[in-house]
Design a protein around this motif. Structure first.
Motif, PDB file in Angstrom:
ATOM      1  N   ASP A   1       0.847  -1.188   0.000  1.00  0.00           N
ATOM      2  CA  ASP A   1       0.000   0.000   0.000  1.00  0.00           C
ATOM      3  C   ASP A   1       0.886   1.242   0.000  1.00  0.00           C
ATOM      4  O   ASP A   1       2.106   1.142  -0.145  1.00  0.00           O
ATOM      5  CB  ASP A   1      -0.990  -0.019   1.167  1.00  0.00           C
ATOM      6  CG  ASP A   1      -0.340   0.068   2.543  1.00  0.00           C
ATOM      7  OD1 ASP A   1       0.853   0.437   2.632  1.00  0.00           O
ATOM      8  OD2 ASP A   1      -1.015  -0.239   3.532  1.00  0.00           O
ATOM      9  N   HIS A   2       0.277   2.396   0.185  1.00  0.00           N
ATOM     10  CA  HIS A   2       1.000   3.664   0.123  1.00  0.00           C
ATOM     11  C   HIS A   2       2.067   3.810   1.202  1.00  0.00           C
ATOM     12  O   HIS A   2       2.974   4.624   1.071  1.00  0.00           O
ATOM     13  CB  HIS A   2       0.002   4.821   0.230  1.00  0.00           C
ATOM     14  CG  HIS A   2      -0.660   4.902   1.568  1.00  0.00           C
ATOM     15  ND1 HIS A   2      -1.706   4.081   1.931  1.00  0.00           N
ATOM     16  CD2 HIS A   2      -0.400   5.680   2.647  1.00  0.00           C
ATOM     17  CE1 HIS A   2      -2.067   4.356   3.169  1.00  0.00           C
ATOM     18  NE2 HIS A   2      -1.297   5.320   3.631  1.00  0.00           N
TER      19      HIS A   2
ATOM     20  N   ASP B   1       2.721   3.922  -8.360  1.00  0.00           N
ATOM     21  CA  ASP B   1       1.963   2.744  -8.752  1.00  0.00           C
ATOM     22  C   ASP B   1       2.812   1.886  -9.670  1.00  0.00           C
ATOM     23  O   ASP B   1       3.766   2.361 -10.282  1.00  0.00           O
ATOM     24  CB  ASP B   1       0.685   3.182  -9.473  1.00  0.00           C
ATOM     25  CG  ASP B   1      -0.374   2.109  -9.480  1.00  0.00           C
ATOM     26  OD1 ASP B   1      -0.210   1.088  -8.797  1.00  0.00           O
ATOM     27  OD2 ASP B   1      -1.380   2.291 -10.186  1.00  0.00           O
ATOM     28  N   PHE B   2       2.475   0.615  -9.770  1.00  0.00           N
ATOM     29  CA  PHE B   2       3.143  -0.286 -10.693  1.00  0.00           C
ATOM     30  C   PHE B   2       2.160  -1.377 -11.083  1.00  0.00           C
ATOM     31  O   PHE B   2       1.230  -1.678 -10.328  1.00  0.00           O
ATOM     32  CB  PHE B   2       4.432  -0.866 -10.103  1.00  0.00           C
ATOM     33  CG  PHE B   2       4.242  -1.623  -8.823  1.00  0.00           C
ATOM     34  CD1 PHE B   2       3.939  -2.984  -8.816  1.00  0.00           C
ATOM     35  CD2 PHE B   2       4.373  -0.979  -7.600  1.00  0.00           C
ATOM     36  CE1 PHE B   2       3.768  -3.677  -7.631  1.00  0.00           C
ATOM     37  CE2 PHE B   2       4.200  -1.668  -6.406  1.00  0.00           C
ATOM     38  CZ  PHE B   2       3.898  -3.021  -6.425  1.00  0.00           C
ATOM     39  N   PRO B   3       2.354  -1.978 -12.252  1.00  0.00           N
ATOM     40  CA  PRO B   3       1.453  -3.054 -12.672  1.00  0.00           C
ATOM     41  C   PRO B   3       1.487  -4.201 -11.667  1.00  0.00           C
ATOM     42  O   PRO B   3       2.552  -4.635 -11.251  1.00  0.00           O
ATOM     43  CB  PRO B   3       2.018  -3.495 -14.025  1.00  0.00           C
ATOM     44  CG  PRO B   3       2.837  -2.345 -14.503  1.00  0.00           C
ATOM     45  CD  PRO B   3       3.366  -1.673 -13.260  1.00  0.00           C
TER      46      PRO B   3
END
Length: 101
Positions: free
Chosen positions: A25-26, A32-34
């Motif tokens: 999570d953050h 972000d990433f796939p």
């Protein structure tokens, strides 16, 4: 009743032992990433153990793909990096384990 994500986390824990494990999570990743939605992080894994754990996880990873089309990504953090960046996950893990007993 346990939801699918927690069941997957439990199954990974059976393989990697009682190390801290959490969904990405953050708090542990920037940006972000796939595959982020299905990425689990395992902490306190020495470099020397990562290859063996990957091999031990392979059956679960392929089963999840074959049965559910879930491409689970498992990220390992060494004890040194856990100390440096994520020491708080150990406290979170200890509290979780205390609540499970």
């Amino acid at each position: 009743m346990v939801n699918e994500r927690e069941e997957i986390r439990r199954r990974v824990r059976e393989i990697v032992g009682e190390r801290p494990i959490r969904w990405t999570d953050h708090r542990t990743t920037k940006g972000d990433f796939p595959g982020r939605d299905w990425a689990l992080e395992v902490f306190d894994v020495p470099d020397a153990e990562q290859r063996d754990l990957t091999h031990r996880l392979w059956g679960l990873l392929t089963k999840l793909w074959d049965e559910k089309h879930v491409a689970l990504l498992v990220l390992f953090h060494t004890p040194e990096n856990t100390d440096r960046y994520y020491a708080w996950v150990r406290e979170e893990h200890a509290a979780e384990m205390a609540g499970a007993t």
